[in-house]
Design a protein around this motif. Sequence first.
Motif, PDB file in Angstrom:
ATOM      1  N   HIS A 206       0.936  -1.310  -0.010  1.00  0.00           N
ATOM      2  CA  HIS A 206      -0.040  -0.012  -0.051  1.00  0.00           C
ATOM      3  C   HIS A 206       0.848   1.291   0.249  1.00  0.00           C
ATOM      4  CE1 HIS A 206      -3.184   2.680   0.990  1.00  0.00           C
ATOM      5  NE2 HIS A 206      -4.138   1.590   0.849  1.00  0.00           N
ATOM      6  N   SER A 207       0.411   2.293  -0.549  1.00  0.00           N
ATOM      7  CA  SER A 207       1.113   3.395  -0.734  1.00  0.00           C
ATOM      8  C   SER A 207       1.387   4.407   0.783  1.00  0.00           C
ATOM      9  CB  SER A 207       0.580   4.399  -1.889  1.00  0.00           C
ATOM     10  OG  SER A 207      -0.907   5.125  -1.464  1.00  0.00           O
ATOM     11  N   LEU A 208       0.348   3.921   1.476  1.00  0.00           N
ATOM     12  CA  LEU A 208       0.374   4.673   2.593  1.00  0.00           C
ATOM     13  C   LEU A 208       1.249   3.978   3.760  1.00  0.00           C
ATOM     14  CD1 LEU A 208      -3.498   5.696   3.144  1.00  0.00           C
ATOM     15  CD2 LEU A 208      -1.495   7.017   2.728  1.00  0.00           C
ATOM     16  N   ALA A 212       2.631   5.551   7.355  1.00  0.00           N
ATOM     17  CA  ALA A 212       2.210   4.933   8.660  1.00  0.00           C
ATOM     18  C   ALA A 212       3.394   4.779   9.396  1.00  0.00           C
ATOM     19  CB  ALA A 212       1.117   3.933   8.458  1.00  0.00           C
ATOM     20  N   LEU A 213       4.317   3.942   8.806  1.00  0.00           N
ATOM     21  CA  LEU A 213       5.494   3.426   9.566  1.00  0.00           C
ATOM     22  C   LEU A 213       6.193   4.488  10.198  1.00  0.00           C
ATOM     23  CD1 LEU A 213       8.077   1.146   7.710  1.00  0.00           C
ATOM     24  CD2 LEU A 213       8.804   2.781   8.990  1.00  0.00           C
ATOM     25  N   LEU A 214       6.383   5.551   9.460  1.00  0.00           N
ATOM     26  CA  LEU A 214       7.292   6.886   9.984  1.00  0.00           C
ATOM     27  C   LEU A 214       6.312   7.419  10.977  1.00  0.00           C
ATOM     28  CD1 LEU A 214       8.438   8.478   6.755  1.00  0.00           C
ATOM     29  CD2 LEU A 214       9.626   7.028   8.444  1.00  0.00           C
ATOM     30  N   LEU A 215       5.222   7.486  10.884  1.00  0.00           N
ATOM     31  CA  LEU A 215       4.182   8.402  12.005  1.00  0.00           C
ATOM     32  C   LEU A 215       4.350   7.423  13.290  1.00  0.00           C
ATOM     33  CD1 LEU A 215       1.377   9.900   9.847  1.00  0.00           C
ATOM     34  CD2 LEU A 215       3.246  11.020  11.126  1.00  0.00           C
ATOM     35  N   ILE A 216       4.041   6.248  13.027  1.00  0.00           N
ATOM     36  CA  ILE A 216       4.111   5.157  14.402  1.00  0.00           C
ATOM     37  C   ILE A 216       5.474   5.259  15.182  1.00  0.00           C
ATOM     38  CG2 ILE A 216       3.916   2.889  14.980  1.00  0.00           C
ATOM     39  CD1 ILE A 216       1.578   2.731  13.303  1.00  0.00           C
ATOM     40  N   LEU A 217       6.599   5.285  14.353  1.00  0.00           N
ATOM     41  CA  LEU A 217       7.887   5.040  14.743  1.00  0.00           C
ATOM     42  C   LEU A 217       8.126   6.424  15.563  1.00  0.00           C
ATOM     43  CD1 LEU A 217      10.598   3.480  12.371  1.00  0.00           C
ATOM     44  CD2 LEU A 217       9.546   2.720  14.768  1.00  0.00           C
ATOM     45  N   LEU A 218       7.779   7.630  14.886  1.00  0.00           N
ATOM     46  CA  LEU A 218       7.824   8.791  15.743  1.00  0.00           C
ATOM     47  C   LEU A 218       7.301   8.695  16.980  1.00  0.00           C
ATOM     48  CD1 LEU A 218       8.958  11.800  15.694  1.00  0.00           C
ATOM     49  CD2 LEU A 218       6.784  12.267  14.798  1.00  0.00           C
ATOM     50  N   GLY A 219       6.015   8.081  17.216  1.00  0.00           N
ATOM     51  CA  GLY A 219       5.370   8.092  18.487  1.00  0.00           C
ATOM     52  C   GLY A 219       6.106   7.358  19.588  1.00  0.00           C
TER      53      GLY A 219
END
Lengths: 801, 113
Positions: A206-208, A212-219
């Motif tokens: 999926h293109s997202l 999603a990976l980057l945002l969750i890792l930031l958290g």
Amino acid sequence: MTSLHWAVFAPFILAIFVPLLYKWFRGIHTGWFILFLPVLLFTYFANFISVTMQGQSVTKSAAWIPSLKIEVDFYVDGLSLLFSLLITGIGALVILYSIFYLSKDKEKLNQFYVYLLLFMGAMLGVVLSDNLIVLYMFWEFTSVSSFLLIGYWNEREKSRYGALKSMIITVLGGLSMLGGFTLLYFMGETFSIRTLVSQSGNLFEHSLFIPALLLILLGAFTKSAQFPFHIWLPDAMEAPTPVSAYLHSATMVKAGIYLVARLSPIFAESGVWLWLVSAVGLLTLFWGSFSAIKQTDLKGILAYSTVSQLGLIMSLLGLGAAALHYENLDDNIFMAATVAAIFHLINHATFKGSLFMAAGIIDHETGTRDIRRLGGLMPFMPITFTITVIGGFSMAGLPPFNGFLSKEMFFTSMVNVLQLDIFNLETWGLLFPVIAWVASIFTFIYSMILVFKTFTGKAQLEKLERKPHEAPIGMLISPVILASLVIIFGIFPNLLSATLIEPAVSSIQPALADHDFHVHIAFWHGWTTELKMTLGVVLIGGILYITLAKWKGIYDLLPSRLSLNGLYDGTLSVIDKGTSLLSEKVMTGSIRRYLIYIFLFFFVVLGISLFQKDAFQLDTNNLAPIGIFELILAAAMVIGSISILFAKSRLTSIIILGAVGYTVSLFFVLFRAPDLALTQLVIETISVALFLLCFYHLPKLSSRKEERMTFKLNNALVSIGVGTVVTLIALSAHSQKLFDSISSFYLENAYKEAGGKNVVNVILVDFRGLDTMFEITVLAIAALGIFAMIRLRLTRRNDQP
Amino acid sequence: MEVLMAIVIGILFMCATYLMLSKSILRIIVGTGLLSHGAHLLILTMGGLKQGAVPILSDAAGVYVDPLPQALILTAIVISFGVTAFLLVLAYRAYQELGTDNMERLKGTDNHE
């Protein structure tokens, strides 16, 4: 609500009763009432070990918002069980410790235990939730309760600063994580982690996926204090020591680790994940251990050491992702990285908890945590010394403590990187063991500083506030238990391997469930590269520790203003100044300025969209003819309204306004609207009278110059723009009649239905009588308002401060 | 005719805008007066200015002008009168209390929270 739900919500429920317990039983330390709960929960969760050992898991659902697919589903597998046991076990020990650490008479114990229970419940919720939104909810609960706990001594400036900083950074990450979760929902149509894991293959396409990976890792990185978001953790050391031991070493900072481990099955196929997690982890490991040495505060050293150890675990989890890329799982060397991560997670919780508690004891019994004032405490505090030696040596990675084993496994995994042939690791991979090794040397040095600068050397009793002595026995129980665990896990590591580590590892690597997978941690594993690396660490670390005074100057080379804390403070103050500057510039308080904004917006939005959408049309077919009277009236109106602008006195402008109003009523006559003409005539007369009244009551204008309006070019431009747009819109609206008026209905039925011949009046009082009623109300309100304004004269409250 | 009216209305709006951007509170109210004149004429014009009889039913006339915009304008005239009267008294009271009719000086004072 199942027993599992009750277990998670029990801390919240107990928290409600804490203030009552505090009030009713002032003679007894409130902590005693709290202590039973984590013990109970620990035994409850311990019962699950037999389930997870067989590779089974337990799911309990409860409905919350089914229409949004948000369910309170709790899920116990190896990973969440391990965390639950850590949370409740160390929670019990920390509460026991806090009973002796916090004074019953001087501290606000009710607040402390409410916050601590909130945190415990929230943390259990984070590790047990299967639903991403519920997980996020508990995640933010941990942020808030941690904020409250760090700011517990809220009369101190530094506590408030630390609390705010940790709040800003963790909530920043939390929000981005929520964004990542939402993207996951878009991809997988579900919030359930297990369902997402089962379709992870599709998500990868999926293109997202990468956002999603980057945002969750930031958290995860902000919560687990990874570089460069680690800066909140040292400042969070202003919290009471039990809080630091619990939140900032054993549990909350591992929430990010948990998240990375939990979502590994979804994201680990990606090279971005592998690289980011392991490289950020290594960088954090290095920077944390490097920075720890220059600290002079015991808790400061421990904070940076926590940062560095979290980096170590994180990097191992990143490398564990490599296991996914190899077919042969049975002798997969990268699986060892995940095993090492889990093992070190347990070890770190034990030794760091005991070290924090020891630091708290030293603080409590001597009145300072500054290592420059401490020293030679060994004869005074033999038990605390023993605990610190065990914890410190385990942290440094020395045998026979558990830290030695996990450090060896860490080295193994880092050396194995050299064999990876994916994602460019074959070239850059060499950096991994080198950085890891150097960081371990620093770890060794600060561990030695922690142990020997505090307890050996010459005692400086004159610098201490109190005469040091051994802590009360109650305060020593918890660290002694943790220190014993350090030794037990060190000597009998396989106690853990089947019970906790294997189920946890198979949660992170679900592909393992089909394989016959066994962890065996050998205490003596032969004369290997790792052992040589450890020997090197001890040797070089020992030399560097002895010569510490000679090379410590390099820390001064890095100016303090260029630090990450400086960047954080600078960013905050720039944002602060920038926003207040912006609002000062924009919100001037001048009504003229605001009107210009409104008119400009009107001009720009309407004018641009008129031409952007190609909406302007001019249709000259259906026009009424222009008569001579209309022409004269139009000319009179134009001349009148323009001459108001140039009127030199206000009297003139009022009279011209009246003239324009009468012209309007003449227009009404021409356009066959007798009622309008009548009303307009009357009202214009009254308005002009009112204007004149108002004008009359203004003072004689002799004191103020009756000047012409200051001519302002931009005012003129704005008003010309507005007028043009109105004309253009009027023209094109008139040119595009889409359907006929409904007025034929009124004309036909005015007499038939309503019995009136004046159609306008029939519409006003019969067809659309409601409008008229409220129009009357408007007039009544205006009259009352005017009356009130004139009659009610409350004195101005100038005399009040 | 409608084209002419549209231009006249545009000029009314232009003058109203200009007046509303001035400093004196009285001129601002004069501006709102002009603005409501413009709006009323706009409604009438948009309803169509076709020739026809006054909308009072009689046997003689066959075609009437549209009565609906007239009803709307009548309501609007009364409401704008109410608002104008209120504004005027407000300005008058503000002048009495504060001693200025200059909008640029009618700002919150520093001790005002």
